[in-house]
Design an enzyme around this catalytic site. Structure first.
Site, short mmCIF file in Angstrom:
data_model
loop_
_atom_site.label_atom_id
_atom_site.label_comp_id
_atom_site.label_asym_id
_atom_site.label_seq_id
_atom_site.Cartn_x
_atom_site.Cartn_y
_atom_site.Cartn_z
N SER A 48 0.86 -1.19 0.00
CA SER A 48 0.00 0.00 0.00
C SER A 48 0.89 1.24 0.00
O SER A 48 2.13 1.14 0.03
CB SER A 48 -0.93 0.02 1.22
OG SER A 48 -0.17 0.12 2.41
N ILE A 50 3.19 4.45 -0.26
CA ILE A 50 4.33 4.84 -1.10
C ILE A 50 4.99 3.63 -1.74
O ILE A 50 5.45 3.70 -2.88
CB ILE A 50 5.33 5.67 -0.27
CG1 ILE A 50 4.75 7.05 0.00
CG2 ILE A 50 6.68 5.80 -0.99
CD1 ILE A 50 5.58 7.92 0.90
N SER A 174 12.74 9.65 6.12
CA SER A 174 11.64 10.54 6.49
C SER A 174 12.22 11.90 6.85
O SER A 174 13.30 11.99 7.44
CB SER A 174 10.87 9.98 7.67
OG SER A 174 10.06 10.96 8.28
N TYR A 200 11.02 6.07 15.43
CA TYR A 200 10.92 6.10 13.97
C TYR A 200 11.91 7.11 13.39
O TYR A 200 12.68 6.80 12.48
CB TYR A 200 9.49 6.46 13.58
CG TYR A 200 9.20 6.44 12.10
CD1 TYR A 200 8.81 5.26 11.47
CD2 TYR A 200 9.29 7.60 11.34
CE1 TYR A 200 8.53 5.24 10.11
CE2 TYR A 200 9.02 7.59 9.98
CZ TYR A 200 8.63 6.41 9.38
OH TYR A 200 8.37 6.40 8.03
N LYS A 204 15.24 6.56 11.05
CA LYS A 204 15.28 7.21 9.74
C LYS A 204 16.55 8.06 9.61
O LYS A 204 17.13 8.17 8.52
CB LYS A 204 14.02 8.05 9.52
CG LYS A 204 12.75 7.20 9.35
CD LYS A 204 12.86 6.27 8.16
CE LYS A 204 11.73 5.32 8.00
NZ LYS A 204 11.83 4.46 6.80
N THR A 235 -0.93 8.37 3.32
CA THR A 235 -0.85 6.92 3.18
C THR A 235 -1.55 6.24 4.35
O THR A 235 -1.74 6.85 5.41
CB THR A 235 0.62 6.45 3.16
OG1 THR A 235 1.21 6.69 4.45
CG2 THR A 235 1.42 7.19 2.09
#
Length: 315
Positions: A48, A50, A174, A200, A204, A235
């Site tokens: 799903s 990107i 990100s 996260y 990244k 998304t």
């Protein structure tokens, strides 16, 4: 001037308006319509968002695409949607959990048995747990998924990539990584209060640090390694993991295809971009905008050594 200012102010540059204004004056044109004809691409997290948009973009340019997913049903749906949009596209679905080394090794073995070369490898799979979670091997989940899995998979697929005349690897980072420095002494987020969004962003940041390190490791094989960030895209992952952010920014979020644009461009543009850089909207961007995030002496070496060891990579 506008491009740089929009990038530093974040919202204008990361939103759909930044993408759409920049598109009017891309520094390089779009790849040829058949730029990836006869090429093979692997996209992780392609069920799903990107990842699926990236796979679709690569298929439009002629690539055969392997969708790497954890959920067979989502992968099958994504494949059907891509083939409906690109009739005749060659799309296969394979299962792999990037956080598990056994799963990564099995998938890599399947790829080596089924294919004799790989041209594009996109590391897009991501997770954002709300609580600190460890894998069965004892690694923090975001670190295992965003760092260890891509490291191990790239190394295992190195022979296939080396067989390509122009192999490229793309790490999907990100913009949130700009808020974090490289935590070389706490890669597994064992210290302090755990926050999923921080974990996260930390990993990244690690992906951006990985790009030049991996580029150097694989330079002798001609494998180009690039990092990028897609801006703010609408998304399922953003809506599910960051509902508050999604509600506040929904009106300005990019489409998944707009977020995936630079990934597809990095995979297909000619000549190949200089490896080891960090990209957004088809331009190389600085790895740091805040002095507080710059690496301390020895941090990069420590991070690289510890990550390679945790991933089980040979020297």
């Amino acid at each position: 001037m506008f491009d740089t200012l929009a990038d530093r102010l974040v919202a204008p540059g990361y939103s759909k308006w930044g993408y759409r204004l920049r598109r009017r004056s891309w520094p390089a044109g779009d790849p040829r319509p058949d730029a990836l004809r006869g090429r093979l691409a692997v996209v992780t997290g392609a069920g799903s968002g990107i990842g699926q948009a990236t796979a679709l973009g690569l298929a439009r340019l002629g690539a055969a695409v392997v969708l790497v997913v954890r959920d067979q049903a989502k992968g099958d749906t994504a494949r059907d949607e891509i083939v409906a949009a690109v009739p005749g596209a060659v799309v296969e679905v394979r299962l792999c959990d990037l956080s598990g080394p056994d799963s990564v090794r099995r998938f890599a073995r399947e790829m080596r048995e089924a294919h004799d070369r790989l041209d594009v490898l996109v590391h897009n799979a991501g997770v954002l747990p709300q609580q600190r979670t460890e894998t069965p091997e004892g690694h923090e989940l975001t670190f295992a998924t965003h760092v260890l899995g891509p490291l191990l998979l790239t190394d295992l697929l190195r022979p296939l990539l080396a067989a390509s005349p122009d192999p490229r690897v793309v790490l999907v980072s990100s913009g949130g990584m700009y808020t974090q420095r490289l935590q070389a002494d706490d890669l597994e987020y064992r210290e302090g209060e755990y926050r999923g969004a921080t974990a996260y962003a930390r990993t990244k940041r690690m992906q951006v640090a990985l790009a030049p390190l991996m580029a150097a490791r694989y330079a002798s094989d001609g494998i180009g390694v690039h990092a990028m960030h897609p801006g703010w895209a609408d998304t399922p992952g953003v809506a599910g993991s960051l509902p508050g952010f999604h509600r506040l920014t929904k009106a300005v979020l990019r489409t998944p295809a707009e977020g995936a644009d630079t990934i597809v461009w990095l995979a297909a543009t000619s000549p190949a971009p200089r490896p080891g850089q960090f990209w957004h909207d088809r331009r190389a961007r600085p790895a740091h905008v805040l002095p507080s995030t710059r690496e301390k002496p020895g941090d990069v070496t420590k991070f690289w050594t510890r990550s390679k060891t945790a991933a089980g990579l040979p020297d």
